[in-house]
Write an enzyme that holds these catalytic residues in place. Structure first.
Site, PDB file in Angstrom:
ATOM      1  N   GLU A  91       0.782  -1.036   0.126  1.00 27.56           N
ATOM      2  CA  GLU A  91      -0.127   0.236  -0.001  1.00 27.56           C
ATOM      3  C   GLU A  91       0.943   1.213   0.154  1.00 27.56           C
ATOM      4  OE1 GLU A  91      -3.496  -0.544   2.312  1.00 27.56           O
ATOM      5  OE2 GLU A  91      -4.293   1.072   1.452  1.00 27.56           O
ATOM      6  N   GLU A 117      -2.041   0.487  13.407  1.00 24.97           N
ATOM      7  CA  GLU A 117      -3.228   0.969  12.470  1.00 24.97           C
ATOM      8  C   GLU A 117      -4.565   0.812  13.240  1.00 24.97           C
ATOM      9  OE1 GLU A 117      -3.552  -1.431   8.967  1.00 24.97           O
ATOM     10  OE2 GLU A 117      -4.795   0.120   8.073  1.00 24.97           O
TER      11      GLU A 117
END
Ligand code: BGC
Length: 745
Positions: free
Chosen positions: A339, A619
């Site tokens: 990502e 996260e």
């Protein structure tokens, strides 16, 4: 003379090395200066006679290549010799963001098929004349020792490879309309970190622990047999003693080094990894040493925080490390999996924290230039990621990509944070049209009842009550979040207009904001002051965005405090709400609850991961589960700064350092002790000089502060009568003493 872009023949394997040799003329006198301009579609590593031309790496970084391609410039005078000497300029080209893998959907060659490089070397002679060397068809391309390279997958270096035949490259004109000078700092190597421990596995491979989750790569010197392969893999955490690589998803993060037979040095600088642990296969057969190289944009540290609670301090250090790891050229969501994109929502909420801790002005102005370019090409819509390799992509089937709250609000929230920290009005001037385009587009999405509803929203992303595989299922209503966020946007764009002297605009924005407040109240707030969905995030964002009337804000504060207490001070909010929980509680008179939330060690909380050994911000609140296994969710990074945005509250409320006017010209010294802390400090190396606060509560509450003479200082309620102004020198001594008691950051 204009340089041309050089590319290797289509069937080329590995990273091409473009070379050119030249002789310094005899008849020009001494060399006064030599300047090398460089750019690449992809990455370029330039050397002169094998010596790097600068400390920069991953040159020229990632921009929205369709419209902006950075051209960097280096002074290389000291690398050149006497008249008559022959030199070789070599340019190694890597795939990088241009044609390597990008995103989790398997995209590759997003911008083009293979890398291209261009350079111009301008030699200035004592007699006033110049000689210019440019990339053109007279150059040659040869093999490099890099057999493959990819930012996600890693790099393979084979030191047995020789250059082979020198053949002509393909050339094409460099499109000058796209060429821009860098606005932000370059990407560089920072410190190196030796392994903290090493353990050998049954198959002879070694697992190294560097003690800190970092971003960069390994550097190793090793001696071993010719053709011997060392395979290095990377991971942020261990699971059952093995590298936990599942969170990397399809990113292989694997570097392969093939040995020459002599004493070798390997450093894979055409890739980067997010890791604390590395496993090296084949290490048993060699002798050598390994260290980790930390890589990132060269940002100047400007702010800091410390306090008497070491766990809170470690949390703050984790925020700093996550910021460092997610500023490799762009503000990214994460640095390790497939990502590593410039997700706009993450920096929208984190920008105030980032801009306190580091001088982000150039870095974010550069990124905002990409944001504007992407937005202009998308009819005012700010994409989810900048640069945007996901063009036209909708998160959910059936949706068309549309402006979305918080993420697209980066167009307003980020320049505002930069302006507040720097006082540099240029960022507002440059961004105003983009702010307006974004705000108007969002306003055009309002429903008949005047709220933003029914559009695609990420909402309170990764609220911990949402199941691991459905981060959209937050308890907070996404339309409420969107409408409150839009109010913050209207407020900031209005203030920007005032700042730029655009009084009519400012009035118009205030009118829109007033209408939005009325619509919000009618649509979402009931008679008892409850907000639709009754989630902590809707109260938090409702309060800090200013969308609530003061009576509703006070009721919202009570309700939020009650929810926080009922929840046992566990966090029940995600990306949209968590950054604002403590501020919302403090603003409405619930400081104790704010402290209890921040200092809670239960899961989910800010400190629970720290207790589990986190060295960066995760996260998810539970990226690592209590049993030591990795959260089964698809998205489980251990290095995401968004949930660290509460550090902004820590700087202002615990540390007591508040800016009242952009650029720290007016400040409020207002520490609000609590949470059992006995001392704290917050400091800022502003453009004007050091501003800092240190307080202690034992034996009694005392505050010490310093500020440049021309700074207007206001003392907050608790500090009045208990504050002493000290000189900058005294403050620096105090900060140095306090720092000695803490792990260095
Ligand atoms: C990213 C986030 C981002 C989000 C948006 C994730 O995959 O890592 O940080 O903001 O998607 O949905």
């Amino acid at each position: 003379m204009t340089p041309e872009l050089l590319r290797a023949p289509h069937d080329w394997v590995g990273a091409p090395l473009f070379v050119h040799s030249f002789v310094l003329p005899h008849d020009r006198g001494a060399l006064s200066s030599a300047r090398l301009e460089l750019t690449a579609e992809g990455l370029v590593e330039a050397t002169l006679d094998g010596r790097p031309v600068s400390p920069e790496v991953l040159v020229p970084g990632w921009t929205s290549y369709e419209w902006r391609l950075r051209m960097v410039e280096h002074d290389v005078t000291t690398l050149l010799g006497e008249p008559g000497q022959r030199h070789e300029l070599a340019l190694l080209a890597g795939a990088g963001w241009y044609c390597g893998r990008l995103g989790w959907m398997g995209a590759q060659q997003v911008y083009g098929r293979e890398p291209g490089v261009a350079a111009r070397l301008t030699l200035q002679w004592a007699d006033g004349s110049t000689t210019v060397v440019v990339t053109d068809s007279s150059w040659r391309v040869v093999r490099s020792t890099t057999r493959s390279d990819d930012l996600y997958d890693g790099q393979t270096i084979d030191l047995r490879i020789s250059r082979g035949d020198a053949i002509p490259p393909r050339t094409e004109p460099l499109d000058h309309a796209r060429v821009v000078a860098p606005i932000g700092p370059p990407i560089v190597r920072h410190e190196t970190i030796p392994p903290l421990s090493a353990s050998t596995l049954g198959d002879g491979s070694v697992v190294l622990d560097f003690g800190q989750n970092i971003v960069g790569w390994l550097r190793m010197s090793a001696t071993g047999p010719t053709g011997h392969r060392l395979v290095a893999t990377h991971a942020e955490v261990l699971e059952n003693g093995e590298l936990a690589r599942r969170p990397l998803r399809s990113a292989r993060a694997e570097d392969v080094f093939v040995m020459s037979g002599g004493a070798d040095l390997f450093e894979p600088s055409l890739t980067f990894h997010g890791f604390r642990y590395a496993r090296i296969e084949g290490w048993a057969e060699v002798t050598g040493s390994v260290e980790a190289v930390v890589v990132g944009s060269d940002l100047r540290r400007t702010g800091g925080f410390m306090c008497s609670d070491e766990l809170l301090d470690r949390f703050h250090q984790n925020v700093v490390w996550s910021l460092r790891g997610n500023t490799v050229g762009i503000p990214s969501d994460c640095p390790q999996r497939d990502e590593r994109l410039g997700w706009t929502g993450d920096i929208a909420v984190f920008a105030p924290t980032a801009c306190f801790l580091f001088d982000m002005t150039g870095f974010l102005r550069d990124w905002l230039a990409d944001l504007r370019a992407e937005q202009a090409a998308a009819d005012g819509r700010v994409p989810y990621v900048v640069p945007d390799p996901l063009k036209g992509w909708a998160v959910r089937a059936g949706d068309t990509p549309e402006t979305t709250a918080i993420w697209s609000d980066a167009a307003v929230w980020v320049p505002w944070a930069v302006w507040e920290a720097s006082g540099d009005v240029a960022v507002l001037r440059e961004s105003y049209a983009s702010m307006v385009a974004h705000t108007n587009r969002a306003l055009s999405r309002l429903s008949d009842r005047g709220v933003w509803e029914g559009d695609f929203q990420f909402g309170d992303w990764l609220d911990p009550t949402a199941p691991p595989d459905n981060p959209f299922a937050a308890i907070a209503n996404p339309d409420v979040i969107a409408t409150a966020a839009l109010h913050r946007t209207l407020d900031l764009v209005g203030r920007t207009a005032s700042q730029l002297g655009l009084d009519e605009d400012a009035t118009a924005w205030r009118t829109h904001a007033r209408a939005l407040r009325a619509a919000f109240s009618a649509a979402y707030v009931d008679d008892s002051g409850r907000i639709l969905s009754d989630a902590p995030a809707v109260y938090a964002l409702g309060i800090v965005s200013g969308v609530l009337s003061s009576a509703d804000a006070s009721a919202a504060g009570h309700r939020l405090a009650a929810l926080v207490r009922e929840g046992g001070f566990r966090i029940n909010a995600g990306f949209a709400g968590a950054p604002y929980l403590c501020d919302a509680l403090t603003l409405t008179g619930h400081l104790d609850e704010a402290y209890a939330l921040l200092t809670s060690r239960q899961s989910p909380s800010w400190l629970h991961p720290v207790e589990l050994g986190a060295t960066t911000i995760w996260e998810r609140w539970d990226s690592l589960l209590d049993d030591g296994t990795v959260n089964p969710g698809e998205m489980t990074s251990f290095n995401h700064y968004a949930l660290g945005a509460v550090a902004d509250w820590m700087h202002r409320t615990i540390g007591g350092l508040n800016s009242l006017a952009a650029g720290w010209s007016h400040i409020r010294i207002d520490p609000r002790p609590g949470g059992g802390l006995t001392w704290a400090t917050s400091w800022q190396e502003s453009e004007r000089g050091l501003v800092a606060v240190v307080w202690e509560s034992d034996p009694e509450f005392r505050v010490m502060y310093c500020a440049p003479d021309d700074t207007v200082v206001v003392l907050g309620h608790d500090a009045r009568g208990r504050a002493t102004r000290v000189t900058e020198g005294e403050m620096r001594d105090t900060l140095a003493r306090l720092t000695e008691t803490r792990v260095t950051q």
